[in-house]
Design a protein around this motif. Structure first.
Motif, PDB file in Angstrom:
ATOM      1  N   PRO A  37       0.878  -1.054  -0.200  1.00  0.00           N
ATOM      2  CA  PRO A  37      -0.250  -0.084   0.350  1.00  0.00           C
ATOM      3  C   PRO A  37       0.746   1.134   0.107  1.00  0.00           C
ATOM      4  O   PRO A  37       0.376   2.673   0.016  1.00  0.00           O
ATOM      5  CB  PRO A  37      -0.671  -0.516   1.430  1.00  0.00           C
ATOM      6  N   SER A  38       2.272   1.244   0.472  1.00  0.00           N
ATOM      7  CA  SER A  38       3.427   2.828   0.391  1.00  0.00           C
ATOM      8  C   SER A  38       4.194   2.330   0.321  1.00  0.00           C
ATOM      9  O   SER A  38       5.094   1.182   1.130  1.00  0.00           O
ATOM     10  CB  SER A  38       2.915   3.480   1.797  1.00  0.00           C
ATOM     11  N   PHE A  39       4.673   2.956  -0.219  1.00  0.00           N
ATOM     12  CA  PHE A  39       6.338   3.100  -0.459  1.00  0.00           C
ATOM     13  C   PHE A  39       6.564   3.078   0.533  1.00  0.00           C
ATOM     14  O   PHE A  39       8.527   2.329   1.454  1.00  0.00           O
ATOM     15  CB  PHE A  39       6.964   4.006  -1.726  1.00  0.00           C
ATOM     16  N   ASN A  40       6.788   4.570   0.451  1.00  0.00           N
ATOM     17  CA  ASN A  40       7.014   5.170   2.317  1.00  0.00           C
ATOM     18  C   ASN A  40       6.882   3.712   3.965  1.00  0.00           C
ATOM     19  O   ASN A  40       8.285   3.944   4.620  1.00  0.00           O
ATOM     20  CB  ASN A  40       6.451   6.709   2.824  1.00  0.00           C
ATOM     21  N   GLY A  74       7.726   4.976  -9.061  1.00  0.00           N
ATOM     22  CA  GLY A  74       8.343   3.981  -8.236  1.00  0.00           C
ATOM     23  C   GLY A  74       8.778   2.657  -7.966  1.00  0.00           C
ATOM     24  O   GLY A  74       9.332   2.297  -6.818  1.00  0.00           O
ATOM     25  N   TRP A  75       8.026   2.332  -8.662  1.00  0.00           N
ATOM     26  CA  TRP A  75       8.273   0.288  -8.901  1.00  0.00           C
ATOM     27  C   TRP A  75       9.073   0.027  -9.546  1.00  0.00           C
ATOM     28  O   TRP A  75       9.623  -1.261  -8.286  1.00  0.00           O
ATOM     29  CB  TRP A  75       6.635   0.027  -9.383  1.00  0.00           C
ATOM     30  N   HIS A  76      10.554   0.201 -10.163  1.00  0.00           N
ATOM     31  CA  HIS A  76      11.466   0.069 -10.067  1.00  0.00           C
ATOM     32  C   HIS A  76      12.618  -0.125  -9.362  1.00  0.00           C
ATOM     33  O   HIS A  76      13.316  -1.314  -9.675  1.00  0.00           O
ATOM     34  CB  HIS A  76      11.989   0.968 -11.594  1.00  0.00           C
ATOM     35  N   LYS A  77      12.298   0.670  -8.124  1.00  0.00           N
ATOM     36  CA  LYS A  77      12.852   0.111  -6.752  1.00  0.00           C
ATOM     37  C   LYS A  77      13.332  -1.007  -6.245  1.00  0.00           C
ATOM     38  O   LYS A  77      13.833  -1.439  -6.045  1.00  0.00           O
ATOM     39  CB  LYS A  77      12.930   1.282  -6.358  1.00  0.00           C
ATOM     40  N   TYR A  78      11.502  -1.457  -6.761  1.00  0.00           N
ATOM     41  CA  TYR A  78      10.983  -2.887  -5.853  1.00  0.00           C
ATOM     42  C   TYR A  78      10.857  -4.218  -6.850  1.00  0.00           C
ATOM     43  O   TYR A  78      11.503  -5.053  -6.078  1.00  0.00           O
ATOM     44  CB  TYR A  78       9.667  -2.907  -5.426  1.00  0.00           C
ATOM     45  N   VAL A  79      11.000  -3.715  -8.492  1.00  0.00           N
ATOM     46  CA  VAL A  79      10.550  -5.160  -8.474  1.00  0.00           C
ATOM     47  C   VAL A  79      12.635  -5.243  -9.309  1.00  0.00           C
ATOM     48  O   VAL A  79      12.342  -6.378  -9.993  1.00  0.00           O
ATOM     49  CB  VAL A  79       9.445  -5.516 -10.128  1.00  0.00           C
ATOM     50  N   GLY A  80      13.538  -4.840  -9.608  1.00  0.00           N
ATOM     51  CA  GLY A  80      13.632  -4.734  -9.779  1.00  0.00           C
ATOM     52  C   GLY A  80      14.693  -5.069 -11.774  1.00  0.00           C
ATOM     53  O   GLY A  80      13.814  -4.493 -12.039  1.00  0.00           O
ATOM     54  N   LEU A  81      16.449  -5.182 -11.839  1.00  0.00           N
ATOM     55  CA  LEU A  81      16.307  -5.520 -13.448  1.00  0.00           C
ATOM     56  C   LEU A  81      15.593  -6.509 -13.762  1.00  0.00           C
ATOM     57  O   LEU A  81      15.412  -6.241 -14.919  1.00  0.00           O
ATOM     58  CB  LEU A  81      17.672  -4.738 -13.101  1.00  0.00           C
TER      59      LEU A  81
END
Length: 104
Positions: free
Chosen positions: A25-28, A59-66
């Motif tokens: 629900p929240s990146f932060n 913002g999602w690319h930080k979490y799904v990665g390369l």
């Protein structure tokens, strides 16, 4: 955005291996959690991640990665009944299954 839980069984059914759906629900709020918690939700050993966001992928690319992928909307201005817009933007079980298969 978040997928409704009734959506998960139809999304997970085509796969012979376990998938781990997570509600985010929240990146932060996630970033404020302990390293142990973050590892339990997004293990470093899992590099094939898919984010589903009915908005921008920002913002999602930080979490799904390369090695991951985002199913998202990178344009705006669609006007139609919700079911049609959702299908046009690719938020269907078939599209999500194909996104996962493309990663493996």
């Amino acid at each position: 955005s978040s997928l409704s839980f009734p959506f998960f069984p139809s999304l997970l059914a085509p796969f012979p291996w376990p998938l781990l759906p997570s509600f985010f629900p929240s990146f932060n709020l996630f970033d404020e959690q302990s390293a142990e918690y973050k590892e339990s939700v997004l293990p470093n050993s899992c590099r094939k991640r898919v984010a589903v966001e009915m908005s921008s992928s920002f913002g999602w690319h930080k979490y799904v990665g390369l090695d991951g992928a985002c199913v998202s909307v990178e344009k705006f201005g669609a006007s139609a009944p919700a079911d049609r817009v959702i299908e046009e933007y690719g938020f269907t079980v078939d599209k999500l299954v194909q996104t996962v298969l493309d990663l493996i």
